[in-house]
Design a protein around this motif. Sequence first.
Motif, PDB file in Angstrom:
ATOM      1  N   GLN A 230      59.709 -33.468 -62.165  1.00 44.78           N
ATOM      2  CA  GLN A 230      60.508 -32.400 -62.306  1.00 44.78           C
ATOM      3  C   GLN A 230      61.718 -31.968 -61.517  1.00 44.78           C
ATOM      4  OE1 GLN A 230      60.713 -29.954 -64.224  1.00 44.78           O
ATOM      5  NE2 GLN A 230      61.393 -27.901 -63.349  1.00 44.78           N
ATOM      6  N   PHE A 233      64.481 -34.503 -62.083  1.00 47.02           N
ATOM      7  CA  PHE A 233      65.121 -34.267 -62.861  1.00 47.02           C
ATOM      8  C   PHE A 233      65.848 -33.154 -62.154  1.00 47.02           C
ATOM      9  CE2 PHE A 233      65.975 -30.381 -65.875  1.00 47.02           C
ATOM     10  CZ  PHE A 233      66.942 -30.772 -67.150  1.00 47.02           C
ATOM     11  N   GLY A 721      60.985 -34.216 -71.354  1.00 45.22           N
ATOM     12  CA  GLY A 721      60.292 -32.962 -70.624  1.00 45.22           C
ATOM     13  C   GLY A 721      59.388 -32.317 -69.846  1.00 45.22           C
ATOM     14  N   ALA A 722      60.088 -32.889 -68.498  1.00 46.04           N
ATOM     15  CA  ALA A 722      59.165 -32.719 -67.159  1.00 46.04           C
ATOM     16  C   ALA A 722      58.456 -31.280 -67.236  1.00 46.04           C
ATOM     17  CB  ALA A 722      59.825 -32.945 -66.440  1.00 46.04           C
ATOM     18  N   TYR A 723      59.142 -30.620 -67.663  1.00 45.19           N
ATOM     19  CA  TYR A 723      58.554 -28.846 -67.295  1.00 45.19           C
ATOM     20  C   TYR A 723      57.916 -28.555 -68.141  1.00 45.19           C
ATOM     21  CZ  TYR A 723      57.736 -23.250 -66.980  1.00 45.19           C
ATOM     22  OH  TYR A 723      57.247 -22.353 -66.565  1.00 45.19           O
ATOM     23  N   TRP A 726      54.715 -30.318 -66.608  1.00 42.34           N
ATOM     24  CA  TRP A 726      53.691 -29.815 -65.320  1.00 42.34           C
ATOM     25  C   TRP A 726      53.350 -27.807 -65.740  1.00 42.34           C
ATOM     26  CZ3 TRP A 726      55.504 -25.648 -63.630  1.00 42.34           C
ATOM     27  CH2 TRP A 726      55.299 -25.004 -61.964  1.00 42.34           C
TER      28      TRP A 726
END
Lengths: 900, 370
Positions: A230, A233, A721-723, A726
């Motif tokens: 994130q 990013f 889609g790191a968020y 996470w």
Amino acid sequence: MILHSLRVAHWRSLLNPVELGPFSERLNVIHAPNGTGKSSMFEAMRRALFDAHHVSGDEIESVRPWGRSLAPQVNVEFTEAGVRYRIEKTFLDGASARLLRFEQGSFQPLADSRNADTKLREIIAASDAPGRGLSKPEHWGLAEVLWAPQGSLKLESLSSSVTENLRAALGVQLSGEAGNRLEELLEDRYQTYFTKGGKPRTGKQAAPILALESERERVLDERRQRLEHQQRFEETGRAVEDARQKRSQARLEATALRETVIQSRQQAEAFVRLQGELIQRREAEQISRERFEAIGQSLELIASAREDIEKSDARIKNGKLLVSDLASELKEGVNAASEARQKRDDTRRQRSTLDDRAAEVEDARAYVDDSKTHQTLAARIGKLRQLESDLNVSKANRVALVAPDDEAIRDVRKSVTAREKALAALKASLIHLTVEPKKKTTVHRQSTDESQVVAAGKSATFSGTPEVRIEIEGFGIIQASGPEGDSEAHDEALKKAEAKLSKLTQPYGTQDPDRLQLLREKADEIERKIEHLEEQISELLGDDCNDGLNQQLAELDARIQERLGRFPAWKETPPNVGDLKSTLEKHRKTVEAAIETAEDAFDKAQSTVQGLEKRHSEAEAGLKNARFNLEAAQMRLKELTKDGQSDEMRAQTRQECLMSWEAAKAKAKDCETKLTSIPGDPQKDLQKLERQLKALEEAEAGARDDEKQAEGRLQTLATEGAYSKWAACEEKLADLDARIRSERLRMEATKLLYDTVTSCKAAIVAAVAAPVERTATHMIGRIVGSRLGTVRFKENFVPLGVHPGAVNEPVDVTNLSGGEQEQLFLITRLALGQVLAKDERQLVVLDDVLNATDTGRHARVLTLLEECADQMQIVILTCHPERYRALERAQFFELRSHPA
Amino acid sequence: MKFLHTSDWQMGMKAESVGLMAERVRDERLQAARRVVQVAKEQGVEFILLTGDVFEDNAVDRLLVRKVGEIIRTFQGPVYIIPGNHDLLSPGSVWEHSVWQEATNITVFRKSESFELEQCILFPCPLQEKYSTKNPVAWISAKGVTKTAIGLAHGNVEGIPSGEPDYPIPRDAAARYGLDYLALGHWHSFARYDDAEGQCRMAYSGTHETTKFGERDSGNAVIVEIVQRGSPPKLTPVKTGRLDWRTIERTIDQPNSLEALLEELASITQPDGVLVRAFLQGVLFPEDRKALVRLEELLASRFLFGVLESSCLIPAPDGEGWIESLASGSFREAAIKLRSQAAHAVNSDERAVATQALLQLFELHERSRA
């Protein structure tokens, strides 16, 4: 329980029925030697009371008397809770059981067979033995504590029922009625999470929280990675923004710089143009100046050539006169030098006479020296010859004399001694018959068949062995015999000694050792003389040899004769070297003075000639040089004037060149003024600006590349889609945290419950055990004194150890001596017996105990037993009745031997 | 003119307070978005204004962006969107997704500049930073326009306690900048800002689906009707949310009080859309032990999400029921001790452990008697 009597038959060594009783309700001592069956009596009692009559197996089979088919039988009379009973049991063949109760003056049957077994166990509060085997101490009820079989005084654990009975007797409840089940459930629950040591469980049966925490660690790690993605990013987004900003800035700066570059380029072009013009002006100026200077130089060279021609003419004329004069002077000088040389050579010839005289002086000195050396050497050689002659004589004498050495003489002396000893032994071994006739007679020796005439008054001795037999004429035969001995051996030894002596002395002509010693001394004297002569010769020769000396003498002689050949007068009158030297020196000085004078005159004449020759030569060279210079000057002038112009024409041309030079110089200066008006170096400035522009354009391109790359990375990261990932981790973590909190609460609650119950239990046990501990402490104190301090019990009334006052921690029972352990376990049983005796007298059986207790303590134990007998019935089994005789009120039973 | 104002969809938001039900909660937000579009269609609005934070973050799953885009696309009429502080306009943002170019009815504003429509002029204020002290609507100058002027902004109306100023918007922004209506986003509850005459020219529509426990007046979209330039807008909130986030707090001071709570929970209809967080405090009576277990089971099984927080309960100090059922001995002594520890615990953790230990003792006790 109180025991009244015991009857046993067919039990191990007890073949015939044996009955003991009635027993005292206080102290009883049953004694018998080892192997009589004391322990078997009480084994039988235990089996009768605690085992079913129908038990089978090897253990019960082993109590049958050896080699007999007899059924073991036991009858026990006892009182329990105030009621008197008798149990009669037969084991193995025809097994039976019968329980009787004393009612109205006699025993009446109460139960038989299995009912009798069950009823009996109820009465004495024993539990069922497992399976078909015999009972163990844990099934004996209170007897587990109060009865100590042979070799089992030690108490390691107590069954829970006995422990509960003890607690009940002490009036305290630990867990309540359903407590055991609850304890088990709590223990199970506790062990779901913890080990018995209180640590969280790990491994296959790990507490559930560990798996959750492990999962949490994994999710935490994943969350960290997601968070990093994130952040990456976001950072990449900022990197894209930065790159765009950078590119925009670079583009703006490049645009602004391009205008400046155009202006700068125009200025640089004007600058270059002026620089070119200036160079052209400078070149024109240079050409005019060079032409002006060349014409001026040509005029100067023409004047110089003309002047050189005039000077050379004058030098040639003077040179010719000088060469002629010097040639005349040189001729005269050469004649004078020739005369001086002649005179010098004449004078030098007188020097040869000096050499002859010097040689004569040297010969004279050599002649005198050689003559002296010759004389000395001749004397030395003569003395040497004399010594050599003496040496030869001595050596010949030594060779002629044969003498033994010291060792040979010692051997001879030993041989003589051996021979004398052998002779003496031989003589001693013989019979000696001496005849001394009054008138001449003939004696015939028969053994050797020899006859000897012996004169009157003379004696003749005949020796032999082992007998001597002689016949005297007219007298008869006389035979003498004597002691037998080994005369042959002695004779042999004598012969050997004589042979050895002969061999040793054969070269010297005598066997007398003294004479041999004289020969030895004479030989030594000659050898010393030879040695002395050899030393003298060696000293006289020194480093020389004989032949060398003779050769030196011959050489000296030859040299002397040669000089006498040249100077015969020296034979009569030897020369005086000093006089000859003096005469020679005087003559030498006279001759050397004359030579020096002649050489000086010659050198002077020669020097004069050389000076004239040099000057003449120089004059000729100067004349030649002057002629050469003249030719050269004439050539130069010809070359310089070959254009055919006059000097005036040349001067006119030169003036014109000067004017052109000045005009070109003025134009160049004008260009320089214009260039100076332009600041710095426009071309360099332009180059710098162009480089700057290029750098900006590159920066813009670089920023564009960075932007593209960052955008690419950003696109990739956005796709991840790191968020969302996470957030999923965070949610999982929150769920795990909640579950861990819940699980931890559950664990901690279990632990708190367990610990609280345990501590409550410990407090209760401590309260329960206190009176027992006090009694036991009092008893052990009476036996061993206060050294061991207080007695400590475990929760189940098994001794933990003692707590001496001097130490902080209790001492484990295993750390006590064997005797003290024995005493501790005895008083434990007695103390527990006292506790139980509060309700009813109890039977205490001590089978062969106190074997490790010393006499002093044993006496104190007896006192204690007497006191305990007020509350308990005590039965002691021993093979040492004397140790218990001090028990005044005890009843003694002797078990008679009835071997099987 | 009639349009729908909605905001703060917070698609892809994290819902850690509901544990493993988070994914369900996220799905519900998509369902709610569909209902918003459905409402817009049913109400016959001319366009939809989405005033920021459509997404929780720019790094949400791209498939989710596609899904949201496709849902909005089903409206067919124009949809005007401004990026908020959660989905701000920046490199790599959700607004670079191709779905926004593909959906021709959707306009994502990328600059603060007026956008003229047939009947009105829009003044969008897209955000390009997460935090700023700048007034996002300060650039608007609509006093001179003749068409209806509508602003789209995302920020904090001054007066809302929010710590440091963060995109501050004056309370009179609509009047100050000549707007007929200022559609706001950022706060999740529906909120009107009436002027002195009682007319509302700026409002937060609130989130279309409640995001957490304790969030009031959320789960709505607002239908806005404006007759003409200068006339007061008519605002009508319409329910679009389905989830019911309930927080129940009870203080127990009488035995058997939990039975009433059990009945209350059992009577809730459509429990699959209800999330319950129950807080109990007061005294735990021995009689309530079983009810407490039932309550826990009910919460965990009947609702979309349920959690019971009972660590504040203290075993009744004079409730002899805790003690009498145990025979005298170590367990009874332990029960007395634990009850005392719970009553005199210095903090809630110790109290909870002691109470739980006591409950475990009785659970085991009952099992031992079974």
